[in-house]
Design a protein around this motif. Structure first.
Motif, short mmCIF file in Angstrom:
data_model
loop_
_atom_site.label_atom_id
_atom_site.label_comp_id
_atom_site.label_asym_id
_atom_site.label_seq_id
_atom_site.Cartn_x
_atom_site.Cartn_y
_atom_site.Cartn_z
N SER A 138 1.52 1.50 10.47
CA SER A 138 0.55 0.05 9.91
C SER A 138 0.69 0.10 8.37
O SER A 138 1.06 0.96 7.66
CB SER A 138 -0.82 0.45 10.28
N CYS A 139 0.72 -1.09 7.76
CA CYS A 139 0.84 -1.43 6.44
C CYS A 139 -0.47 -2.29 6.07
O CYS A 139 -0.50 -3.34 6.07
CB CYS A 139 1.98 -2.51 6.16
N PRO A 140 -1.53 -1.49 5.60
CA PRO A 140 -2.94 -2.01 5.21
C PRO A 140 -2.62 -2.94 4.10
O PRO A 140 -3.61 -3.82 3.82
CB PRO A 140 -3.61 -0.77 4.83
N SER A 141 -1.70 -2.87 3.06
CA SER A 141 -1.48 -3.89 2.02
C SER A 141 -0.94 -5.29 2.63
O SER A 141 -0.73 -5.95 1.81
CB SER A 141 -0.91 -3.19 0.88
N CYS A 142 -0.35 -5.28 3.60
CA CYS A 142 0.42 -6.59 4.23
C CYS A 142 -0.76 -7.51 4.69
O CYS A 142 -1.71 -7.10 5.46
CB CYS A 142 1.35 -6.27 5.29
#
Length: 267
Positions: free
Chosen positions: A105-109
């Protein structure tokens, strides 16, 4: 961002250091258009998402799997508690299309943004740009070379069981375990493992795996062997159903300026 993601090395270059440099250098991104493929493939394809891609270099993603050299991280909304773990995306940019496995997962995306491995990004755009506009979609029935495999969590015992399904192709909707002649649904963990909180005994176990397209497979004889990958010849779908990569040949790209405010680095 802490934990495993703090160890990642970000590879975005040219103007990624700050807004001042970005304003001076103005990163260029390209408009991408898909060509229509045949009606059969279109019927099999999931809806396309128009967004953009960046890249990073990292390992030990939330999904607890390695995607080789061609992998991707998706926004928290698309990740949805590991829903996309082990699934595949076809991502199209100015240079063409690359198929990547979702491993993190990419929380900043934001929604519509996908973080690719550097090798995958280089297949679809110039790595020097650091970011590019893309169209991507979840692959339905990706072609696989091996059958289902299972990895029992290293901490598993007769009283607590967690296992991971490997090489399933499509995102999974559920994993069940046969106990006392009844099927019991396992809980999906955010790390890509499926958990029986009260355990399932000493095994071997009979498991039923279902994907988001309603395809199901049953596997017998999975042992309580923590940490070991147990491979089978069972598949969720036949090879004839497998979908080849959906490719696109974009026309001559039209450059669009990307503002400094539009670029964010992963924490």
């Amino acid at each position: 961002m802490g934990g495993r993601h703090a160890k990642r090395t970000t590879w975005r270059r040219r103007g990624m250091a700050g807004t001042t440099v970005l304003a001076a250098l103005a990163v260029t991104v390209w408009v991408v258009s898909f060509l229509r493929h045949d009606a059969c493939a279109a019927a099999e394809a999931d809806p396309a998402v128009t967004g953009r891609a960046m890249y990073y270099q990292g390992t030990d993603g939330h999904c607890s799997i390695s995607g080789g050299e061609l992998y991707a991280s998706v926004s928290s909304g698309e990740y949805a508690g590991s829903r996309l773990c082990g699934g595949y995306l076809d991502v199209t940019g100015p240079r063409g299309t690359v198929r990547v496995q979702v491993v993190d997962s990419c929380p900043s995306c934001r929604s519509g943004e996908v973080d690719l491995s550097r090798a995958a990004f280089a297949r679809i755009a110039d790595p020097g740009a650091g970011v590019t506009e893309v169209v991507y979609r979840t692959v339905r029935n990706p072609e696989l070379t091996r059958g289902l495999a299972f990895r029992v969590h290293k901490g598993s015992t007769a009283g607590w069981l967690a296992l991971q399904v490997i090489d399933h192709g499509n995102p999974l909707s559920g994993v069940e375990l046969l106990r006392d002649d009844e099927w019991h649904a396992l809980d999906r963990g955010s790390d890509g493992y499926w958990v029986a909180p009260r355990g399932a005994g000493d095994g071997p176990f009979q498991l039923r795996v279902s994907d988001v397209h309603g395809q199901r497979a049953t596997v017998k004889g999975v042992g309580l062997a923590p940490g070991r990958v147990q491979r089978t010849a069972v598949r969720l779908y036949e090879g004839a159903k497998a979908v080849e990569p959906v490719t696109a040949s974009p026309p001559a790209p039209t450059p669009l300026p990307l503002s400094a405010e539009g670029v964010r680095r992963r924490c």
